[in-house]
Scaffold this active site. Sequence first.
Site, PDB file in Angstrom:
ATOM      1  N   LYS A  37       0.827  -1.220   0.000  1.00 27.57           N
ATOM      2  CA  LYS A  37       0.000   0.000   0.000  1.00 27.57           C
ATOM      3  C   LYS A  37       0.861   1.270   0.000  1.00 27.57           C
ATOM      4  CE  LYS A  37      -4.096  -2.007   2.268  1.00 27.57           C
ATOM      5  NZ  LYS A  37      -5.007  -1.858   3.450  1.00 27.57           N
TER       6      LYS A  37
ATOM      7  N   TYR B 169     -12.584  -2.081  -3.776  1.00 25.86           N
ATOM      8  CA  TYR B 169     -13.054  -2.238  -2.394  1.00 25.86           C
ATOM      9  C   TYR B 169     -14.576  -2.191  -2.293  1.00 25.86           C
ATOM     10  CZ  TYR B 169      -8.583  -2.069   0.210  1.00 25.86           C
ATOM     11  OH  TYR B 169      -7.364  -2.351   0.782  1.00 25.86           O
TER      12      TYR B 169
ATOM     13  N   PHE C  60     -15.653   3.685   6.764  1.00 31.01           N
ATOM     14  CA  PHE C  60     -14.282   4.019   6.354  1.00 31.01           C
ATOM     15  C   PHE C  60     -14.062   3.915   4.841  1.00 31.01           C
ATOM     16  CE2 PHE C  60     -14.324  -0.484   7.703  1.00 31.01           C
ATOM     17  CZ  PHE C  60     -13.814  -1.117   6.578  1.00 31.01           C
TER      18      PHE C  60
ATOM     19  N   THR D 100      -5.612  -6.887  10.788  1.00 30.76           N
ATOM     20  CA  THR D 100      -5.885  -5.628  10.083  1.00 30.76           C
ATOM     21  C   THR D 100      -5.326  -4.426  10.838  1.00 30.76           C
ATOM     22  OG1 THR D 100      -7.921  -6.612   9.234  1.00 30.76           O
ATOM     23  CG2 THR D 100      -7.735  -4.214   9.097  1.00 30.76           C
TER      24      THR D 100
ATOM     25  N   ASN E 164      -1.935   0.270   6.911  1.00 21.47           N
ATOM     26  CA  ASN E 164      -1.422  -1.000   7.436  1.00 21.47           C
ATOM     27  C   ASN E 164      -0.548  -1.753   6.425  1.00 21.47           C
ATOM     28  OD1 ASN E 164      -3.450  -1.797   5.743  1.00 21.47           O
ATOM     29  ND2 ASN E 164      -4.700  -2.789   7.308  1.00 21.47           N
TER      30      ASN E 164
ATOM     31  N   HIS F 261      -2.179  -5.358   1.571  1.00 19.40           N
ATOM     32  CA  HIS F 261      -3.481  -5.984   1.348  1.00 19.40           C
ATOM     33  C   HIS F 261      -3.246  -7.424   0.941  1.00 19.40           C
ATOM     34  CE1 HIS F 261      -7.483  -6.869  -0.303  1.00 19.40           C
ATOM     35  NE2 HIS F 261      -6.832  -7.476  -1.281  1.00 19.40           N
TER      36      HIS F 261
ATOM     37  N   GLU G 229      -9.625 -10.557  -7.676  1.00 19.75           N
ATOM     38  CA  GLU G 229      -8.663  -9.462  -7.490  1.00 19.75           C
ATOM     39  C   GLU G 229      -7.484  -9.570  -8.464  1.00 19.75           C
ATOM     40  OE1 GLU G 229      -7.725  -9.407  -3.294  1.00 19.75           O
ATOM     41  OE2 GLU G 229      -9.711  -8.641  -2.769  1.00 19.75           O
TER      42      GLU G 229
HETATM   43  N1  UDP Z   1      -9.863  -0.273   7.337  1.00 24.36           N
HETATM   44  C1  UDP Z   1      -9.947   0.972   7.934  1.00 24.36           C
HETATM   45  N2  UDP Z   1     -10.683   1.084   9.093  1.00 24.36           N
HETATM   46  C2  UDP Z   1     -11.321   0.028   9.666  1.00 24.36           C
HETATM   47  C3  UDP Z   1     -11.230  -1.224   9.040  1.00 24.36           C
HETATM   48  C4  UDP Z   1     -10.491  -1.353   7.874  1.00 24.36           C
HETATM   49  O1  UDP Z   1      -9.372   1.936   7.462  1.00 24.36           O
HETATM   50  O2  UDP Z   1     -11.963   0.205  10.705  1.00 24.36           O
HETATM   51  C5  UDP Z   1      -9.087  -0.417   6.097  1.00 24.36           C
HETATM   52  C6  UDP Z   1      -7.760  -1.131   6.300  1.00 24.36           C
HETATM   53  O3  UDP Z   1      -6.778  -0.498   5.494  1.00 24.36           O
HETATM   54  C7  UDP Z   1      -8.041  -2.523   5.798  1.00 24.36           C
HETATM   55  C8  UDP Z   1      -9.035  -2.251   4.674  1.00 24.36           C
HETATM   56  O4  UDP Z   1      -9.831  -1.174   5.157  1.00 24.36           O
HETATM   57  O5  UDP Z   1      -6.864  -3.154   5.373  1.00 24.36           O
HETATM   58  C9  UDP Z   1      -9.939  -3.401   4.312  1.00 24.36           C
HETATM   59  O6  UDP Z   1     -10.577  -3.862   5.485  1.00 24.36           O
HETATM   60  P1  UDP Z   1     -10.678  -5.417   5.801  1.00 24.36           P
HETATM   61  O7  UDP Z   1     -11.614  -5.570   6.930  1.00 24.36           O
HETATM   62  O8  UDP Z   1     -10.980  -6.151   4.539  1.00 24.36           O
HETATM   63  O9  UDP Z   1      -9.212  -5.769   6.339  1.00 24.36           O
HETATM   64  P2  UDP Z   1      -8.033  -6.635   5.681  1.00 24.36           P
HETATM   65  O10 UDP Z   1      -8.670  -7.720   4.872  1.00 24.36           O
HETATM   66  O11 UDP Z   1      -7.209  -5.688   4.842  1.00 24.36           O
HETATM   67  O12 UDP Z   1      -7.249  -7.155   6.845  1.00 24.36           O
HETATM   68 MG    MG Z   2     -10.141  -7.647   3.415  1.00 22.72          MG
END
Ligand code: UDP
Ligand code: MG
Length: 136
Positions: A12, A52, A60, A94, A115, A118, A129
Amino acid sequence: MSNREQTLSIIKPDAVERNLDNEIKEIFKSNGFKIINEKKIKIEKSEAEQFYKVHETKPFYNDLCAYLSSGPIVVMILEKENSVIANRELMGATNPKDAAEGTIRKKYGISIDKNSVHGSDSIENAKIEIDFFFKD
Ligand code: UDP
Ligand code: MG
């Protein structure tokens, strides 16, 4: 029995901005992932919104899409046995605060939004994807 499968990984903007992309690629390789294809790109916000889409009702969503399109990213097809789960484990939780020791998000993640990486969450989504970024 071989169960080699592919998953999509994204380094990212927060990590690319700190020039961590090569270091993170080395972590994947040293954990047995083969990088089948990769490219450094910058996407439009509309593309991030499509990528997304599953999160479109989340509070968010807008910030997330603005963020993913805010700077260069590295998208990669990774291959390994059970790569979807293996990549999720190597990435960590996450929220970097909750990520286990030794995971990429623990090491490099700044916050729940920044974070660093992805990873696809299922074999089905991995296919979608991978097509999103690599089907021309
Ligand atoms: N995210 C965020 N706030 C939240 C939860 C998720 O900004 O409260 C962002 C974070 O960058 C995350 C992405 O949204 O990686 C996608 O969320 P997901 O729950 O799919 O997490 P991931 O699969 O990336 O662990
Ligand atoms: Mg995810």
